[in-house]
Design an enzyme around this catalytic site. Structure first.
Site, PDB file in Angstrom:
ATOM      1  N   HIS A 148      37.984  37.846  38.200  1.00 44.50           N
ATOM      2  CA  HIS A 148      39.363  37.539  37.808  1.00 44.50           C
ATOM      3  C   HIS A 148      39.327  36.616  36.600  1.00 44.50           C
ATOM      4  O   HIS A 148      38.671  35.569  36.639  1.00 44.50           O
ATOM      5  CB  HIS A 148      40.105  36.805  38.927  1.00 44.50           C
ATOM      6  CG  HIS A 148      40.356  37.617  40.147  1.00 44.50           C
ATOM      7  ND1 HIS A 148      41.557  38.213  40.400  1.00 44.50           N
ATOM      8  CD2 HIS A 148      39.542  37.927  41.192  1.00 44.50           C
ATOM      9  CE1 HIS A 148      41.496  38.851  41.555  1.00 44.50           C
ATOM     10  NE2 HIS A 148      40.280  38.694  42.052  1.00 44.50           N
TER      11      HIS A 148
ATOM     12  N   HIS B 288      34.209  42.316  41.064  1.00 46.03           N
ATOM     13  CA  HIS B 288      35.160  42.123  39.973  1.00 46.03           C
ATOM     14  C   HIS B 288      35.356  40.639  39.724  1.00 46.03           C
ATOM     15  O   HIS B 288      35.208  39.814  40.612  1.00 46.03           O
ATOM     16  CB  HIS B 288      36.497  42.819  40.232  1.00 46.03           C
ATOM     17  CG  HIS B 288      37.208  42.375  41.469  1.00 46.03           C
ATOM     18  ND1 HIS B 288      36.797  42.744  42.743  1.00 46.03           N
ATOM     19  CD2 HIS B 288      38.310  41.614  41.633  1.00 46.03           C
ATOM     20  CE1 HIS B 288      37.620  42.216  43.631  1.00 46.03           C
ATOM     21  NE2 HIS B 288      38.545  41.518  42.986  1.00 46.03           N
TER      22      HIS B 288
END
Length: 129
Positions: free
Chosen positions: A99, A97
Protein backbone atom coordinates in the site's frame (compact mmCIF):
# COMPACT_ATOMS: atom_id res chain seq x y z
CA UNK A 1 -7.67 -17.62 -8.64
CA UNK A 2 -7.22 -14.63 -6.33
CA UNK A 3 -8.80 -11.26 -7.13
CA UNK A 4 -5.42 -9.61 -7.79
CA UNK A 5 -4.48 -12.39 -10.23
CA UNK A 6 -7.82 -11.76 -11.96
CA UNK A 7 -6.98 -8.04 -12.19
CA UNK A 8 -3.46 -8.80 -13.46
CA UNK A 9 -4.91 -11.12 -16.12
CA UNK A 10 -7.35 -8.40 -17.25
CA UNK A 11 -10.46 -10.28 -16.13
CA UNK A 12 -11.44 -7.54 -13.66
CA UNK A 13 -11.06 -3.84 -14.54
CA UNK A 14 -8.75 -1.63 -12.52
CA UNK A 15 -7.34 1.89 -12.51
CA UNK A 16 -3.73 1.26 -13.53
CA UNK A 17 -1.11 3.66 -12.27
CA UNK A 18 1.96 1.73 -13.46
CA UNK A 19 2.64 -1.52 -15.27
CA UNK A 20 5.65 -3.39 -16.60
CA UNK A 21 6.36 -7.06 -17.31
CA UNK A 22 6.66 -8.01 -13.61
CA UNK A 23 4.67 -5.41 -11.67
CA UNK A 24 1.26 -3.78 -11.59
CA UNK A 25 0.24 -0.71 -9.57
CA UNK A 26 -3.45 0.19 -9.29
CA UNK A 27 -5.53 2.65 -7.34
CA UNK A 28 -7.03 0.99 -4.27
CA UNK A 29 -10.82 1.00 -4.58
CA UNK A 30 -11.07 2.02 -0.91
CA UNK A 31 -8.94 5.21 -1.37
CA UNK A 32 -7.97 5.65 2.28
CA UNK A 33 -6.38 8.91 1.12
CA UNK A 34 -6.35 10.59 -2.29
CA UNK A 35 -4.16 8.47 -4.56
CA UNK A 36 -3.94 5.35 -2.33
CA UNK A 37 -2.19 2.84 -4.59
CA UNK A 38 -1.44 -0.88 -4.45
CA UNK A 39 1.81 -2.18 -5.97
CA UNK A 40 1.96 -5.93 -6.61
CA UNK A 41 4.06 -8.50 -8.39
CA UNK A 42 2.35 -10.11 -11.36
CA UNK A 43 3.55 -13.50 -10.15
CA UNK A 44 1.40 -14.80 -7.32
CA UNK A 45 2.97 -14.94 -3.88
CA UNK A 46 0.72 -15.13 -0.84
CA UNK A 47 2.88 -12.63 1.04
CA UNK A 48 6.27 -10.98 0.78
CA UNK A 49 7.91 -13.59 3.03
CA UNK A 50 7.47 -16.13 0.20
CA UNK A 51 9.18 -14.00 -2.44
CA UNK A 52 12.74 -14.65 -3.61
CA UNK A 53 15.02 -11.81 -2.47
CA UNK A 54 15.70 -10.48 -5.97
CA UNK A 55 11.97 -10.33 -6.82
CA UNK A 56 11.18 -8.59 -3.54
CA UNK A 57 13.98 -6.08 -4.13
CA UNK A 58 12.62 -5.40 -7.61
CA UNK A 59 9.10 -4.93 -6.24
CA UNK A 60 10.36 -2.44 -3.65
CA UNK A 61 12.26 -0.50 -6.34
CA UNK A 62 9.05 -0.27 -8.40
CA UNK A 63 7.10 0.81 -5.31
CA UNK A 64 9.65 3.59 -4.75
CA UNK A 65 9.29 4.70 -8.38
CA UNK A 66 5.49 4.80 -8.08
CA UNK A 67 5.68 6.60 -4.71
CA UNK A 68 7.92 9.27 -6.24
CA UNK A 69 5.44 9.70 -9.09
CA UNK A 70 2.52 10.01 -6.66
CA UNK A 71 4.39 12.56 -4.59
CA UNK A 72 5.33 14.64 -7.66
CA UNK A 73 1.96 14.48 -9.42
CA UNK A 74 -0.39 14.64 -6.43
CA UNK A 75 1.66 17.09 -4.34
CA UNK A 76 1.36 15.06 -1.17
CA UNK A 77 3.54 15.96 1.81
CA UNK A 78 4.45 12.42 2.82
CA UNK A 79 3.78 8.76 2.19
CA UNK A 80 3.00 5.70 4.28
CA UNK A 81 4.20 2.40 2.89
CA UNK A 82 2.32 -0.56 4.34
CA UNK A 83 2.63 -4.32 3.83
CA UNK A 84 0.12 -6.45 5.72
CA UNK A 85 1.30 -10.04 6.11
CA UNK A 86 -1.32 -12.65 7.00
CA UNK A 87 -4.86 -12.18 8.21
CA UNK A 88 -3.92 -11.31 11.80
CA UNK A 89 -2.00 -8.29 10.44
CA UNK A 90 -4.89 -7.11 8.26
CA UNK A 91 -4.07 -8.84 4.96
CA UNK A 92 -7.40 -9.43 3.21
CA UNK A 93 -6.14 -10.40 -0.26
CA UNK A 94 -3.61 -13.20 -0.09
CA UNK A 95 -1.40 -11.87 -2.88
CA UNK A 96 1.66 -9.80 -2.00
CA UNK A 97 0.93 -6.10 -2.31
CA UNK A 98 2.30 -2.84 -0.98
CA UNK A 99 0.00 0.00 0.00
CA UNK A 100 1.30 3.45 -0.93
CA UNK A 101 -0.78 5.89 1.08
CA UNK A 102 -0.16 9.55 0.19
CA UNK A 103 -0.35 11.89 3.17
CA UNK A 104 -1.41 15.49 2.83
CA UNK A 105 -1.76 16.64 6.44
CA UNK A 106 -2.10 15.36 10.01
CA UNK A 107 -5.89 15.11 9.61
CA UNK A 108 -5.92 12.55 6.77
CA UNK A 109 -8.41 9.73 7.19
CA UNK A 110 -5.71 7.29 8.30
CA UNK A 111 -4.31 7.05 11.78
CA UNK A 112 -1.39 4.93 12.90
CA UNK A 113 -0.77 4.72 16.64
CA UNK A 114 2.05 3.03 18.47
CA UNK A 115 1.22 2.04 22.04
CA UNK A 116 3.94 1.75 24.61
CA UNK A 117 4.51 -1.78 25.83
CA UNK A 118 6.83 -2.95 28.57
CA UNK A 119 8.37 -6.00 26.91
CA UNK A 120 11.62 -7.39 28.25
CA UNK A 121 14.10 -6.57 25.46
CA UNK A 122 16.68 -9.05 26.77
CA UNK A 123 14.10 -11.85 26.62
CA UNK A 124 13.29 -10.97 23.01
CA UNK A 125 16.98 -10.82 22.05
CA UNK A 126 17.60 -14.22 23.63
CA UNK A 127 14.74 -15.75 21.61
CA UNK A 128 16.12 -14.27 18.42
CA UNK A 129 19.63 -15.67 18.94
Amino acid sequence: MCIFCEIINGNIPSSKVYEDEDTLAILDISQTTYGHTLVMPKKHYENFLEMPNEEYASLMAKAQKVAQMLQNKLNCNGMNLLINTNEVAGQTVMHTHIHLIPRYNQDDSIEIKFKENKFDLNEIINKLK
